[in-house]
Design a protein around this motif. Structure first.
Motif, short mmCIF file in Angstrom:
data_model
loop_
_atom_site.label_atom_id
_atom_site.label_comp_id
_atom_site.label_asym_id
_atom_site.label_seq_id
_atom_site.Cartn_x
_atom_site.Cartn_y
_atom_site.Cartn_z
N LYS A 63 0.84 -1.20 0.00
CA LYS A 63 0.00 0.00 0.00
C LYS A 63 0.87 1.25 0.00
O LYS A 63 0.51 2.26 -0.58
N GLU A 64 2.03 1.15 0.64
CA GLU A 64 2.97 2.26 0.66
C GLU A 64 3.72 2.37 -0.66
O GLU A 64 4.19 3.44 -1.02
N ASN A 65 3.88 1.26 -1.36
CA ASN A 65 4.61 1.23 -2.62
C ASN A 65 3.73 0.57 -3.69
O ASN A 65 3.96 -0.59 -4.06
N PRO A 66 2.71 1.29 -4.18
CA PRO A 66 1.77 0.69 -5.13
C PRO A 66 2.38 0.37 -6.50
O PRO A 66 1.78 -0.34 -7.29
N ASN A 67 3.58 0.85 -6.76
CA ASN A 67 4.22 0.59 -8.05
C ASN A 67 4.97 -0.74 -8.08
O ASN A 67 5.52 -1.11 -9.11
N LEU A 68 5.01 -1.43 -6.97
CA LEU A 68 5.69 -2.73 -6.92
C LEU A 68 4.95 -3.71 -7.84
O LEU A 68 3.74 -3.85 -7.77
N PRO A 69 5.67 -4.40 -8.71
CA PRO A 69 5.03 -5.36 -9.62
C PRO A 69 4.64 -6.64 -8.89
O PRO A 69 5.37 -7.64 -8.90
N VAL A 70 3.50 -6.60 -8.23
CA VAL A 70 3.02 -7.71 -7.40
C VAL A 70 2.92 -9.00 -8.20
O VAL A 70 3.37 -10.05 -7.74
N ASP A 71 2.33 -8.91 -9.38
CA ASP A 71 2.15 -10.12 -10.18
C ASP A 71 3.48 -10.75 -10.56
O ASP A 71 3.64 -11.97 -10.48
N ASP A 72 4.43 -9.93 -10.97
CA ASP A 72 5.75 -10.46 -11.33
C ASP A 72 6.41 -11.15 -10.14
O ASP A 72 6.99 -12.22 -10.28
N MET A 73 6.33 -10.52 -8.98
CA MET A 73 6.96 -11.07 -7.79
C MET A 73 6.37 -12.45 -7.45
O MET A 73 7.11 -13.41 -7.24
N PHE A 74 5.06 -12.55 -7.44
CA PHE A 74 4.44 -13.82 -7.09
C PHE A 74 4.62 -14.86 -8.18
O PHE A 74 4.78 -16.05 -7.89
#
Length: 117
Positions: A70-81
């Motif tokens: 939430k603090e870093n919404p630009n993190l590529p969540v899908d790529d990480m998972f």
């Protein structure tokens, strides 16, 4: 935007729990915990947020990870998972064989849809 991140994290948390449960049948709880620990270590070189994943004896929580995202919404969540899942299945295939790992991957695809495993 936060609701979208929460839903993504919740979906991945459910997926990780399913992976744990399916793997535990072949490896046992302790070995699965070590496997998750190894994958977290591997992925953390690129995505430090993966270290916020809490896991112990079949319990996986992404709560701290969701707060961080939430603090870093630009993190590529899908790529990480996706990297986490791919690495997990690669190691799992070496441990239990490709045929059994494919069964787990097929089950996950059926339950979670468009997951490129």
């Amino acid at each position: 935007m936060n609701d979208l991140v929460d839903k993504k994290i919740e979906r991945y948390e459910t997926l990780l729990r399913e992976m744990w449960a399916a793997s535990e049948k072949y490896l046992g709880a302790f070995s699965v915990k070590l496997l998750v620990e190894r994958v977290v270590w591997d992925i953390s070189t690129e995505y430090r947020e993966i270290e916020l994943l809490h896991y112990d004896e079949g319990r996986i929580s992404c709560a701290e990870m969701a707060a961080s995202m939430k603090e870093n919404p630009n993190l590529p969540v899908d790529d990480m998972f996706m990297k986490f899942i791919t690495r997990y299945v690669e190691i799992l295939a070496r441990l239990i064989g490709c045929e059994k790992a494919d069964k787990i991957a097929k089950k996950l695809k059926e339950e979670f849809g468009n997951i490129p495993i």
